[in-house]
Design an enzyme around this catalytic site. Structure first.
Site, PDB file in Angstrom:
ATOM      1  N   ASP A  44      11.247  -6.772   4.215  1.00 10.37           N
ATOM      2  CA  ASP A  44      11.889  -6.723   5.501  1.00 10.37           C
ATOM      3  C   ASP A  44      12.998  -8.011   5.665  1.00 10.37           C
ATOM      4  O   ASP A  44      13.691  -7.917   6.348  1.00 10.37           O
ATOM      5  CB  ASP A  44      11.062  -6.921   6.851  1.00 10.37           C
ATOM      6  CG  ASP A  44      10.234  -7.849   6.852  1.00 10.37           C
ATOM      7  OD1 ASP A  44      10.171  -8.701   6.030  1.00 10.37           O
ATOM      8  OD2 ASP A  44       9.501  -8.034   7.931  1.00 10.37           O
ATOM      9  N   SER A  45      13.017  -8.817   4.501  1.00 11.93           N
ATOM     10  CA  SER A  45      13.838  -9.762   4.469  1.00 11.93           C
ATOM     11  C   SER A  45      15.379  -8.959   4.369  1.00 11.93           C
ATOM     12  O   SER A  45      16.335  -9.478   4.349  1.00 11.93           O
ATOM     13  CB  SER A  45      13.780 -10.717   2.979  1.00 11.93           C
ATOM     14  OG  SER A  45      13.468  -9.800   1.958  1.00 11.93           O
ATOM     15  N   ASP A  83       7.357  -3.454   2.779  1.00  9.98           N
ATOM     16  CA  ASP A  83       6.959  -4.217   4.027  1.00  9.98           C
ATOM     17  C   ASP A  83       6.844  -3.592   5.297  1.00  9.98           C
ATOM     18  O   ASP A  83       7.435  -2.559   5.337  1.00  9.98           O
ATOM     19  CB  ASP A  83       8.228  -5.314   4.141  1.00  9.98           C
ATOM     20  CG  ASP A  83       7.585  -6.667   3.743  1.00  9.98           C
ATOM     21  OD1 ASP A  83       6.421  -7.090   3.842  1.00  9.98           O
ATOM     22  OD2 ASP A  83       8.571  -7.706   3.809  1.00  9.98           O
ATOM     23  N   LYS A 113       2.952  -4.126   2.813  1.00  7.89           N
ATOM     24  CA  LYS A 113       2.562  -5.605   2.852  1.00  7.89           C
ATOM     25  C   LYS A 113       2.651  -5.721   4.575  1.00  7.89           C
ATOM     26  O   LYS A 113       3.560  -5.136   5.246  1.00  7.89           O
ATOM     27  CB  LYS A 113       3.435  -6.568   2.237  1.00  7.89           C
ATOM     28  CG  LYS A 113       3.187  -8.048   2.687  1.00  7.89           C
ATOM     29  CD  LYS A 113       3.915  -8.978   1.794  1.00  7.89           C
ATOM     30  CE  LYS A 113       5.182  -9.033   2.032  1.00  7.89           C
ATOM     31  NZ  LYS A 113       5.863  -9.542   3.416  1.00  7.89           N
ATOM     32  N   GLU A 115       1.980  -8.921   7.765  1.00  5.62           N
ATOM     33  CA  GLU A 115       1.803 -10.353   8.175  1.00  5.62           C
ATOM     34  C   GLU A 115       0.826 -10.657   9.032  1.00  5.62           C
ATOM     35  O   GLU A 115       0.688  -9.821  10.017  1.00  5.62           O
ATOM     36  CB  GLU A 115       3.204 -10.839   8.668  1.00  5.62           C
ATOM     37  CG  GLU A 115       4.448 -10.828   7.792  1.00  5.62           C
ATOM     38  CD  GLU A 115       5.518 -11.449   8.320  1.00  5.62           C
ATOM     39  OE1 GLU A 115       5.825 -11.913   9.384  1.00  5.62           O
ATOM     40  OE2 GLU A 115       6.783 -11.194   7.675  1.00  5.62           O
ATOM     41  N   GLU A 182       3.291 -17.725   1.879  1.00  3.50           N
ATOM     42  CA  GLU A 182       4.469 -18.310   1.889  1.00  3.50           C
ATOM     43  C   GLU A 182       4.916 -19.740   2.738  1.00  3.50           C
ATOM     44  O   GLU A 182       3.952 -19.948   3.795  1.00  3.50           O
ATOM     45  CB  GLU A 182       5.520 -17.445   2.953  1.00  3.50           C
ATOM     46  CG  GLU A 182       6.878 -17.705   3.119  1.00  3.50           C
ATOM     47  CD  GLU A 182       7.863 -16.674   3.461  1.00  3.50           C
ATOM     48  OE1 GLU A 182       7.455 -15.619   3.723  1.00  3.50           O
ATOM     49  OE2 GLU A 182       8.942 -16.915   3.863  1.00  3.50           O
TER      50      GLU A 182
HETATM   51  O1  KIV Z   1      10.441  -9.647   3.247  1.00  3.66           O
HETATM   52  C1  KIV Z   1      10.365 -10.318   2.233  1.00  3.66           C
HETATM   53  O2  KIV Z   1      11.089 -10.387   1.406  1.00  3.66           O
HETATM   54  C2  KIV Z   1       9.136 -11.001   2.160  1.00  3.66           C
HETATM   55  C3  KIV Z   1       8.885 -12.066   0.820  1.00  3.66           C
HETATM   56  C4  KIV Z   1       9.386 -13.298   1.330  1.00  3.66           C
HETATM   57  C5  KIV Z   1       7.430 -12.347   0.413  1.00  3.66           C
HETATM   58  O3  KIV Z   1       7.986 -10.843   2.702  1.00  3.66           O
END
Ligand code: KIV
Length: 275
Positions: A44-45, A83, A113, A115, A182
């Site tokens: 989600d970056s 994500d 993934k 969090e 992280e």
């Molecule tokens: O969103 C992302 O890119 C991430 C990585 C930094 C692990 O969660």
């Protein structure tokens, strides 16, 4: 060879380091896959590096599906993880399973993934029960930026470090196949990596993790709004792109582009008929 969550679990047992990078589009996915990367994360970056937001909180399920679909088309061998964006799972087990299912069914992800730890254990368990593999993510979890007060190092004090070790164990018990660590101290990441049998994937967590992940745009010098200490620029594609663009502007302004090599010429007889 096609990689899977089993490849991830086996790698740790065999002492092989895992490699992951993020990708958000077809072209990047193809490049990473051609390099035999183990896993690709549609992070989600993307909200920050592709959409220009100041953090990841505004990223939607539609954004994640749109980008994951494009990446899935470019991946043949790497494990594809997507994500779960902010508020796609925090609101409860039903939303979590439904949205994880969308990332698999509509976008082509092979795992998701999310969090957190104790606060999302029911969601993690329910998604796995629905036969979707889950990667955990603890330490600096960017969706909690407003609780942390910034993108800051986590687990600095013994008490918070102990909690992160417990968090990792709980995620492992819940069934995750891997955990992202992280922005935590290297020593703590080493302890967590020893405390769990599933592989840890570090970003800003030192060299004692079972694997590493970086953001594609950071590795390639394509994004510098935020410059964390843990980012290493391996190839400055940002500078290469600017050089190329400046050269193009210069050649167009000076009439040197397009040259005959990049132009189409008419057949001379046909041309004569026009005169
Ligand atoms: O969103 C992302 O890119 C991430 C990585 C930094 C692990 O969660």
């Amino acid at each position: 060879m096609k990689k899977s969550t089993v490849t991830f679990k086996n790698a740790k047992a065999e002492g092989k380091k895992l490699t992951m990078l993020t990708a958000y589009d077809y072209a990047a996915a193809r490049l990473l896959d051609a390099c035999d990367i183990d896993g690709i994360l549609v992070g989600d970056s993307l909200g920050m590096v592709c959409l220009g937001y100041k953090d990841t909180l505004s990223v939607t399920m539609e954004d994640m599906i749109h980008h994951t679909k494009a990446v899935a088309k470019g991946v043949k061998n790497a494990l594809l993880v997507a994500d779960m964006p902010f508020m796609s799972y925090q609101t409860g087990v039903y939303d979590a399973v439904k949205n994880a299912g969308r990332l698999v069914k509509e976008a082509g992800a092979e795992a998701v993934k999310l969090e957190g730890s104790a606060n999302v254990l029911p969601q993690v368990k329910a998604i796995i029960q629905a036969q979707i593999p889950v990667m955990g993510h603890i330490g600096l979890t960017p969706q909690s930026v407003n609780i942390f007060g910034g993108f800051t190092l986590q687990g600095k004090e013994a008490e918070t470090a102990k909690k992160l070790i417990e968090d990792a164990k709980r995620l492992e018990e819940a069934g995750v196949f891997s955990i992202v660590l992280e922005c935590i101290p290297q020593e703590l990441a080493g302890m967590i990596s020893k405390a769990v049998a599933v592989p840890t994937i570090g970003i800003g967590a030192g060299n004692d993790c079972d694997g590493q992940i970086l953001v594609y745009h950071d590795l390639l010098g394509l994004y510098d709004d935020v410059k964390p200490k843990f980012v290493k620029v391996y190839a400055n594609a940002g500078e290469l792109i600017k050089n190329g663009v400046r050269q193009y502007i210069n050649e167009v302004k000076n009439g040197r582009f397009p040259d005959p090599e990049h132009s189409f010429l008419m057949n001379k007889q046909e041309l004569a008929k026009l005169k």
